[in-house]
Each structure stands twice: as structure tokens, then as C-alpha cells.
Write a protein that holds these residues in place. Structure first.
Motif, mmCIF file in Angstrom:
data_model
loop_
_atom_site.group_PDB
_atom_site.id
_atom_site.type_symbol
_atom_site.label_atom_id
_atom_site.label_comp_id
_atom_site.label_asym_id
_atom_site.label_seq_id
_atom_site.Cartn_x
_atom_site.Cartn_y
_atom_site.Cartn_z
ATOM 1 N N SER A 15 -41.418 -29.381 11.717
ATOM 2 C CA SER A 15 -40.327 -29.698 12.633
ATOM 3 C C SER A 15 -40.728 -30.477 13.874
ATOM 4 C CB SER A 15 -39.644 -28.406 13.071
ATOM 5 O OG SER A 15 -40.494 -27.693 13.949
ATOM 6 N N GLY A 16 -41.878 -30.149 14.435
ATOM 7 C CA GLY A 16 -42.255 -30.753 15.702
ATOM 8 C C GLY A 16 -41.416 -30.251 16.861
ATOM 9 N N ILE A 17 -40.738 -29.127 16.706
ATOM 10 C CA ILE A 17 -39.903 -28.574 17.764
ATOM 11 C C ILE A 17 -40.795 -27.802 18.738
ATOM 12 C CG2 ILE A 17 -38.023 -26.978 18.318
ATOM 13 C CD1 ILE A 17 -36.935 -27.515 15.477
ATOM 14 N N PRO A 18 -40.805 -28.182 20.013
ATOM 15 C CA PRO A 18 -41.605 -27.447 20.991
ATOM 16 C C PRO A 18 -41.245 -25.957 20.991
ATOM 17 C CG PRO A 18 -40.739 -29.463 21.965
ATOM 18 C CD PRO A 18 -40.064 -29.293 20.628
ATOM 19 N N GLY A 19 -42.261 -25.122 21.122
ATOM 20 C CA GLY A 19 -42.037 -23.678 21.164
ATOM 21 C C GLY A 19 -41.923 -23.033 19.795
ATOM 22 N N THR A 20 -42.188 -23.810 18.746
ATOM 23 C CA THR A 20 -42.193 -23.257 17.388
ATOM 24 C C THR A 20 -43.514 -23.624 16.725
ATOM 25 O OG1 THR A 20 -41.280 -25.193 16.222
ATOM 26 C CG2 THR A 20 -39.698 -23.645 17.203
ATOM 27 N N ARG A 21 -43.801 -22.936 15.638
ATOM 28 C CA ARG A 21 -44.984 -23.298 14.848
ATOM 29 C C ARG A 21 -44.619 -23.285 13.376
ATOM 30 N NH1 ARG A 21 -48.100 -18.105 13.768
ATOM 31 N NH2 ARG A 21 -46.800 -16.489 14.679
ATOM 32 N N CYS A 22 -45.207 -24.194 12.648
ATOM 33 C CA CYS A 22 -44.933 -24.304 11.220
ATOM 34 C C CYS A 22 -45.932 -23.445 10.455
ATOM 35 C CB CYS A 22 -45.031 -25.750 10.764
ATOM 36 S SG CYS A 22 -43.799 -26.781 11.582
ATOM 37 N N VAL A 23 -45.440 -22.719 9.478
ATOM 38 C CA VAL A 23 -46.274 -21.838 8.665
ATOM 39 C C VAL A 23 -46.128 -22.276 7.210
ATOM 40 C CG1 VAL A 23 -46.652 -19.464 7.910
ATOM 41 C CG2 VAL A 23 -46.033 -19.923 10.292
ATOM 42 N N GLN A 24 -47.262 -22.523 6.572
ATOM 43 C CA GLN A 24 -47.265 -22.953 5.174
ATOM 44 C C GLN A 24 -47.296 -21.745 4.241
ATOM 45 O OE1 GLN A 24 -46.910 -26.210 4.356
ATOM 46 N NE2 GLN A 24 -46.728 -26.478 6.558
ATOM 47 N N ASP A 25 -46.655 -21.877 3.094
ATOM 48 C CA ASP A 25 -46.660 -20.818 2.088
ATOM 49 C C ASP A 25 -48.065 -20.610 1.539
ATOM 50 O OD1 ASP A 25 -43.940 -20.848 2.434
ATOM 51 O OD2 ASP A 25 -43.459 -21.509 0.401
ATOM 52 N N ILE A 26 -48.421 -19.375 1.315
ATOM 53 C CA ILE A 26 -49.674 -19.034 0.651
ATOM 54 C C ILE A 26 -49.482 -19.151 -0.857
ATOM 55 C CG2 ILE A 26 -51.350 -17.167 0.265
ATOM 56 C CD1 ILE A 26 -50.524 -16.215 3.165
ATOM 57 N N TYR A 27 -48.279 -18.812 -1.309
ATOM 58 C CA TYR A 27 -47.908 -18.910 -2.723
ATOM 59 C C TYR A 27 -46.774 -19.920 -2.848
ATOM 60 C CZ TYR A 27 -50.546 -14.578 -3.109
ATOM 61 O OH TYR A 27 -51.546 -13.633 -3.054
ATOM 62 N N PRO A 28 -47.095 -21.219 -2.886
ATOM 63 C CA PRO A 28 -46.034 -22.238 -2.924
ATOM 64 C C PRO A 28 -45.215 -22.188 -4.215
ATOM 65 C CG PRO A 28 -48.226 -23.246 -3.039
ATOM 66 C CD PRO A 28 -48.421 -21.783 -2.870
ATOM 67 N N GLN A 29 -44.016 -22.733 -4.126
ATOM 68 C CA GLN A 29 -43.098 -22.845 -5.268
ATOM 69 C C GLN A 29 -42.670 -21.492 -5.827
ATOM 70 O OE1 GLN A 29 -42.019 -25.966 -5.902
ATOM 71 N NE2 GLN A 29 -43.404 -26.594 -4.285
#
Length: 190
Positions: free
Chosen positions: A56-70
């Protein structure tokens, strides 16, 4: 539980197959759905806001990637529960932009432990819920099976139901162009 004592997850991933485009980027009154949800959470003084499935690039947030994608939305919930800075996590789908802040706050305050899910008219909303962060272990066990529905995960926790009695149109999941058009019409009337 107080909103400032909770982490939050905006589920913004998925294939978007019914919509045909990324729901996080849909606009309502000139704002992206993902921005609308993040603003609600910030207004509630939630400081740990994670976004799953979308950079997102939204200030005050963080992106979290899936450990088990799909593996569906449970995969995003699992990854965020593991990284949550607080003992509980509000989970909110990106595609319910009309959900009022006040309802989110009531849901959070209603949560005691385990899982607390919004329900309306007999319909369960596992993507409008609060889950204890420690449930990431339960989520992982389910992700390693073939049946990865979020409802199955919630049922494995001590599930408490939060009955929503307001306007059900505000819970509309904008999964299709028709529903998105309805949400835009409803928003301009409010």
C-alpha cells in the motif's frame, strides 16, 4: 478491549476474480478502499495496522506477506496474527468500505478472548472479527490441511458472536461491479 490495545489487519489480497480488478484500489468519493479502511483504524487510535496481500505505501501501516501463499484469506490472517504487536487482532476485509467506525469500535470493545465475529441476520462475517494473536498456531494447523476456510478457523476458537442490528447495506462486500455500483450510490446518499 480498547481499540488502542489491539492490532489490526486489512485483508486486501486475493484473486479479485468476481470483480475483475484489485478491490483495494477501487474508489469511493475519490479514496481507495484500502485508504478508507486504514483511515478508520487510525481514527480509532489503532497503532499497529497491517495490510495483507497489497503493497500500500500508506504511512502508519506495514505490509505483511503470507507464509502460505495461495491458501485464501486464512493465510493472510495467519501471517498477521504471527506478527501482531498486541494480544488481539481486528480483521477487516478491504471490500467493506461502508462499515462504520462505530461498529468496528463496538466489536473491539465486545471482544474478551478467542474469536469475536460480527453476525447479522444469521449471516456470519469471519472477515469482520477479532482474533487473539495466539490463534496463529491454530490457523497454521488448518492451513496445512485441504479445508482452509476462515469459518473453520473461527469455530476452533472459543467463538463469541457480536450481533449487528444496523443497516445491513453498510456491510456490503463489494465483490462485483454491481455491488460496487450499489455502494457508490449508497455512499453519495448518506
Amino acid at each position: 478491549m480498547r481499540p488502542e490495545d489491539i492490532s489490526a489487519v486489512i485483508l486486501a489480497g486475493g484473486r479479485n476474480s468476481r470483480m475483475g480488478r484489485n478491490k483495494a484500489e477501487l474508489l469511493l468519493n475519490g479514496k481507495r478502499f484500502v485508504d478508507i479502511q486504514a483511515e478508520k483504524l487510525k481514527a480509532l487510535r489503532i497503532r499497529d495496522i497491517m495490510i495483507s496481500g497489497y503493497e500500500s505505501g500508506i504511512p502508519g501501516t506495514r505490509c505483511v506477506q503470507d507464509i502460505y501463499p495461495q491458501r485464501g484469506p486464512l493465510s493472510g490472517i495467519h501471517a498477521c496474527l504471527r506478527q501482531a504487536q498486541n494480544n488481539a487482532c481486528l480483521v477487516l476485509g478491504v471490500d467493506v468500505p461502508l462499515l462504520p467506525d462505530s461498529v468496528i469500535e463496538e466489536l473491539i470493545r465486545f471482544h474478551e478472548s478467542g474469536a469475536t465475529m460480527l453476525v447479522h441476520g444469521g449471516k456470519y462475517e469471519p472477515l469482520i472479527a477479532v482474533y487473539d494473536s495466539a490463534l496463529h498456531e491454530t490457523a497454521e494447523r488448518i492451513l496445512l490441511t485441504e479445508k482452509t476456510r476462515v469459518m473453520r478457523f473461527a469455530e476452533c476458537a472459543s467463538l463469541r458472536l457480536f450481533e449487528y442490528e444496523g443497516d445491513e447495506r453498510l456491510l456490503m462486500n463489494c465483490n462485483t461491479q454491481e455491488l460496487y455500483d450499489m455502494a457508490r450510490t449508497l455512499f453519495t446518499r448518506e
